[in-house]
Design a protein around this motif. Sequence first.
Motif, short mmCIF file in Angstrom:
data_model
loop_
_atom_site.label_atom_id
_atom_site.label_comp_id
_atom_site.label_asym_id
_atom_site.label_seq_id
_atom_site.Cartn_x
_atom_site.Cartn_y
_atom_site.Cartn_z
N LYS A 4 0.82 -1.22 0.00
CA LYS A 4 0.00 0.00 0.00
C LYS A 4 0.85 1.27 0.00
O LYS A 4 0.39 2.33 -0.37
N ASN A 5 2.09 1.16 0.44
CA ASN A 5 2.97 2.32 0.51
C ASN A 5 3.97 2.38 -0.65
O ASN A 5 4.87 3.20 -0.64
N LYS A 7 4.85 2.99 -4.56
CA LYS A 7 4.43 3.58 -5.83
C LYS A 7 5.34 3.10 -6.94
O LYS A 7 6.55 2.98 -6.74
N VAL A 8 4.76 2.83 -8.08
CA VAL A 8 5.54 2.41 -9.25
C VAL A 8 5.34 3.45 -10.34
O VAL A 8 4.21 3.75 -10.72
N ALA A 9 6.43 4.02 -10.85
CA ALA A 9 6.36 5.00 -11.94
C ALA A 9 6.91 4.37 -13.20
O ALA A 9 7.97 3.75 -13.18
N ILE A 10 6.18 4.52 -14.30
CA ILE A 10 6.65 3.99 -15.58
C ILE A 10 6.49 5.06 -16.65
O ILE A 10 5.66 5.97 -16.52
N GLY A 27 -1.58 -4.96 -6.41
CA GLY A 27 -1.78 -4.05 -5.29
C GLY A 27 -0.91 -2.82 -5.26
O GLY A 27 -0.89 -2.08 -4.28
N TYR A 28 -0.16 -2.56 -6.34
CA TYR A 28 0.70 -1.38 -6.38
C TYR A 28 -0.06 -0.15 -6.86
O TYR A 28 -1.01 -0.24 -7.65
N GLU A 29 0.38 1.02 -6.40
CA GLU A 29 -0.12 2.29 -6.94
C GLU A 29 0.79 2.65 -8.12
O GLU A 29 2.00 2.76 -7.96
#
Length: 278
Positions: A4-5, A7-10, A27-29
């Motif tokens: 929950k904590n 973050k994945v940036a692509i 479950g990733y943001e």
Amino acid sequence: YGLKNVKVAIEASTNYSYIVDALVKEGYEVLVAHPLRTRAIADAKIKSDKIDAKILADLTRGNLLPTSWIPPKEIRELRDLVRQRIFLVKQKTKIKNKIHAELIKRGIEYKRNIFTKAGREWLHSLKIPAIETYLSIMEKLEEEIKKMDKRLKEEKKFKETELLKSIPGVSTFSALVILAEIGDVNRFPDEKKIFSYAGLVPSVHKSGDKVYYGHITKQGSKYLRWILVECARIHVRKCDSKITEFYRKLKRKGKHENVAIIGAARKLLQTIYYMLKK
């Protein structure tokens, strides 16, 4: 830290939607970097996957990453469908141009519409191998376009289609392109944002106290801009409205046809924005 904590940036890429779906399922943001605004990567002198990844991570950690809206799955599927049809129609146009070129190359004159039933029979009678090949390809493209049109007519998920079709000049296909490209209209806080997204705002150059306005930016969704211009052309011919009045006003001021149509397309988008919003 727990999922929950995290973050994945692509970066936005051809297959980003598949990656987003897979990561969200785990479950990733997920954040998709805005391709034009992530200048730290675009302007880098030394580029590699590791360097780009570190920059994305640093920007994300500092909440400085410019992000793109991630459309829901049903909007992505609709976008794929309408864009595929647009692609097929463009290929058909290219084939038609090839046939015209073959006739011109051989000095064959014609004053008819060569793509009617009678026109195609005349083309076949010429027995030119290249034209026979192009006609065969064109017939296959038309067959596929008809299949796609049938699928689009059966599309019932988007209730706003009928609302947009109430505007003269907007067909079922046009309405679906507009809905696919805009997605959730509430992501645009005001009409200026959606004008910018469609690339229908003039470029601005400032020098001292002087402000210079140039051609439209053409940034954002090229498909939305294209369909709005096409709809505006039909609208101003068929309907007396405030949009048409604005178009005629620009023409009376001596504006070029293309400038007047762009103005009408922007007015049309303004109407669509408030129809969807309210």
